[in-house]
Scaffold this motif. Sequence first.
Motif, PDB file in Angstrom:
ATOM      1  N   VAL A   1      26.760  47.119  46.883  1.00  0.00           N
ATOM      2  CA  VAL A   1      28.077  47.742  47.090  1.00  0.00           C
ATOM      3  C   VAL A   1      28.670  48.143  45.730  1.00  0.00           C
ATOM      4  N   ASP A   2      28.563  47.246  44.757  1.00  0.00           N
ATOM      5  CA  ASP A   2      29.068  47.540  43.410  1.00  0.00           C
ATOM      6  C   ASP A   2      28.353  48.749  42.809  1.00  0.00           C
ATOM      7  N   HIS A   3      27.028  48.791  42.946  1.00  0.00           N
ATOM      8  CA  HIS A   3      26.263  49.877  42.333  1.00  0.00           C
ATOM      9  C   HIS A   3      26.495  51.213  43.041  1.00  0.00           C
TER      10      HIS A   3
ATOM     11  N   GLY B   1      29.321  51.962  44.367  1.00  0.00           N
ATOM     12  CA  GLY B   1      30.646  52.318  43.846  1.00  0.00           C
ATOM     13  C   GLY B   1      30.543  53.012  42.496  1.00  0.00           C
ATOM     14  N   HIS B   2      29.777  52.416  41.564  1.00  0.00           N
ATOM     15  CA  HIS B   2      29.628  53.012  40.228  1.00  0.00           C
ATOM     16  C   HIS B   2      28.979  54.393  40.303  1.00  0.00           C
ATOM     17  N   THR B   3      28.030  54.558  41.211  1.00  0.00           N
ATOM     18  CA  THR B   3      27.259  55.804  41.262  1.00  0.00           C
ATOM     19  C   THR B   3      27.946  56.887  42.100  1.00  0.00           C
TER      20      THR B   3
ATOM     21  N   ASP C   1      33.560  39.373  44.107  1.00  0.00           N
ATOM     22  CA  ASP C   1      34.007  38.752  42.854  1.00  0.00           C
ATOM     23  C   ASP C   1      35.139  39.574  42.227  1.00  0.00           C
ATOM     24  N   HIS C   2      35.216  40.856  42.612  1.00  0.00           N
ATOM     25  CA  HIS C   2      36.298  41.748  42.178  1.00  0.00           C
ATOM     26  C   HIS C   2      36.278  42.938  43.135  1.00  0.00           C
ATOM     27  N   GLY C   3      37.241  43.841  42.992  1.00  0.00           N
ATOM     28  CA  GLY C   3      37.262  45.030  43.840  1.00  0.00           C
ATOM     29  C   GLY C   3      36.730  46.240  43.078  1.00  0.00           C
TER      30      GLY C   3
ATOM     31  N   ASN D   1      35.011  52.176  39.808  1.00  0.00           N
ATOM     32  CA  ASN D   1      34.818  51.307  38.645  1.00  0.00           C
ATOM     33  C   ASN D   1      35.679  50.049  38.747  1.00  0.00           C
ATOM     34  N   HIS D   2      35.530  49.169  37.781  1.00  0.00           N
ATOM     35  CA  HIS D   2      36.329  47.943  37.765  1.00  0.00           C
ATOM     36  C   HIS D   2      36.296  47.366  36.357  1.00  0.00           C
ATOM     37  N   GLY D   3      37.124  46.357  36.139  1.00  0.00           N
ATOM     38  CA  GLY D   3      37.244  45.749  34.807  1.00  0.00           C
ATOM     39  C   GLY D   3      38.703  45.496  34.474  1.00  0.00           C
TER      40      GLY D   3
HETATM   41 ZN   LIG Z   1      30.213  46.717  38.720  1.00  0.00          ZN
END
Ligand SMILES: [Zn+2]
Length: 492
Positions: free
Chosen positions: A263-265, A267-269, A309-311, A317-319
Motif C-alpha cells: 500500500v505504501d509503495h 502510494g509513492h508510485t 504505521d503512518h498515513g 508521500n509521508h514523513g
Molecule cells: Zn513510504
Amino acid sequence: MGSRKRRYYDIFWICLCLFGLYWFTASFFLAKRSLAERSSCDEAATLLTEVLGLTLEEVRDLESSQILSSPSQERNGCWMDRKIDSLVILVVDALRFDFAYYNLPNSVGRRLKPEHEVREGSNRTQAKARLFQFVADPPTVTMQRLKALTTGGLPTFADISANMGGATVEEDSWMHQVVTIDGRNRGLSAHRARMGFVGDDTWEDLFPGFFAESYPYPSFNTRDLDTVDNGCLKHIFNMLSRIRTRASVTEDLEVIVVHFLGVDHVGHTYGPHNQHMDAKLKEMDGALSKILDRLDKSDSCHTTFIFGDHGMTEDGNHGGGTAEETHAALFVHSSPVCGESAEWDQLEETVSVSELVKEAQFSSIHQIDLVSTISMTLGLPIPYANLGSFVPALVPGEDVRRTTAALALNAAQIWRYFNVYSATANRLSGLDDLALKLKTAVDLYKDALREDKEAGISVEAYLRASSHFKVFLRECLDLGQRVWTRFDTLLA
Ligand SMILES: [Zn+2]
C-alpha cells in the motif's frame, strides 16, 4: 574596503558562525537521552509502594485477590497476568484511516457489524472487533514509528538522521521483554518465548536476532509493489499453524509480526486514488480476511492488531505532520474464545466526571498507547521509558479492578522514569504540577480499594480513580512532547 575594515568584517562573521554553532548544538543536545535501565518482572509491588505510596497491606490484598502477580505464587504474568494466548501484529504500511474504513469490507467492515458471529460447532460465539484512529508523532517514517510502537518513546532529533542508515533499538521495549524474561513467569512452558516475523526488513534492522523465525524482505525500492507482500503471503499461513495456543507445550510462536509494504509503495508510485491502489487494497482485504478467519476458528485466545504505521498525503508521500500522514487506522480483533470484556466506554458514560477528565478519554488512540497495552496483554512489564497509556478497550476480558491496577502501574512506571531522567539526564520542569495530579489519582485509588474491602466493589469509585490516572498519563505525554519533540531554540 580597507584591510582593517575587512578584518573587522571577517571577525564579525566568524563570531556569528560560532554563535550559530553554539545555538544549534545547545538546542540539539537538549534532545532526549536514552537511559539504559529496563523494567523488571518482579517489581510491581515495589512500584506501587515506593513510587505511588500504597501501603504493604494494600499491595498484599491486590496480590491475594490475584489482581497483581507476585513471585510468591504461581503466576501467568510479571506485573499482572497475561490476557491472551498469543498476539498477531499485522502492519499494513501507510494504511490510512479511510482506507481501512472504506476499502477493507471483508476483513474489517464485516467484523465491525454487530451481527457478525462465528459459528463454532453448535455454539455461536462473537468475535470482538473495533476500529480506531491511530495517531502518530511526526516524523511519519517507518523506522521512527516502529521504535515508538515498541519502546513507547517519542522521536528525537538525533533519531531522524538515522532513518536512512538503520540503527538497533537500545532502549527498553516489549520486544526485548518478550525474549529476555523467563517465559515460565508468564505461564509459558518454555524458558524463552518465540516470535515469528515476515515482511519489511526494517524490523530486522531494529531488532536483529530477536525473531526465532524470520523472513525479511528488502524495503527500499518503492517501485516494487509486490515482492514484500508476496513474501508475507508465502509464509504467514505456515507461521499461523505454529502459533501458540492454550494447549501448546513448547516451541510455538507467541507473537507473530507481519509487515505488508505494498500500500505504501503504490502510494509513492501512483498516489492514493487510482486503480493500482484499489487493486492493492482488495488484495490486502482478501489476505487479512483469510488470516482473521483462521484465527477465529481457533480454540485459543488470539488478539490481532491491524494498523498503518503512518498515513499518506494526497500525493502519496509521508514523513511530515499533517493529519493525513499522522492519522492511520488501528483495527483490533480478538478471537471468540477470548470472551466478552466490559463495554468500557459505556461504563464510563455512567459516571459523572469533570470535562477535564472526559477530554482525556481515549476516543482516538495515540500510537505509543499500544505499547503498555501490549505489555499488559502479554503479562510483561511496561518498558522503562514508555510514555504511552494503557487502553482498556483494546484488551479482551478486562474488568474495572484490573484496569485500574494496570493504569496505576502504568502511572508508576512513567513517574519513576521522569524522576530518574530528571535526576540523571536533563532536569525536567513541570514535575511538581504532575505530582499533584498523581497524588489525587492515588488518593482516589486508595479510597476505591478501602471501599472494596469494607463494603464490596464500587465500580464508580474505581472509575473515578482510573479516569484521574488517565488524566495524569495524558499530561505526562504532553510534558514529554513539550520537552523532547520541539526543537528548542530558546534553550528553555
Ligand atoms: Zn513510504
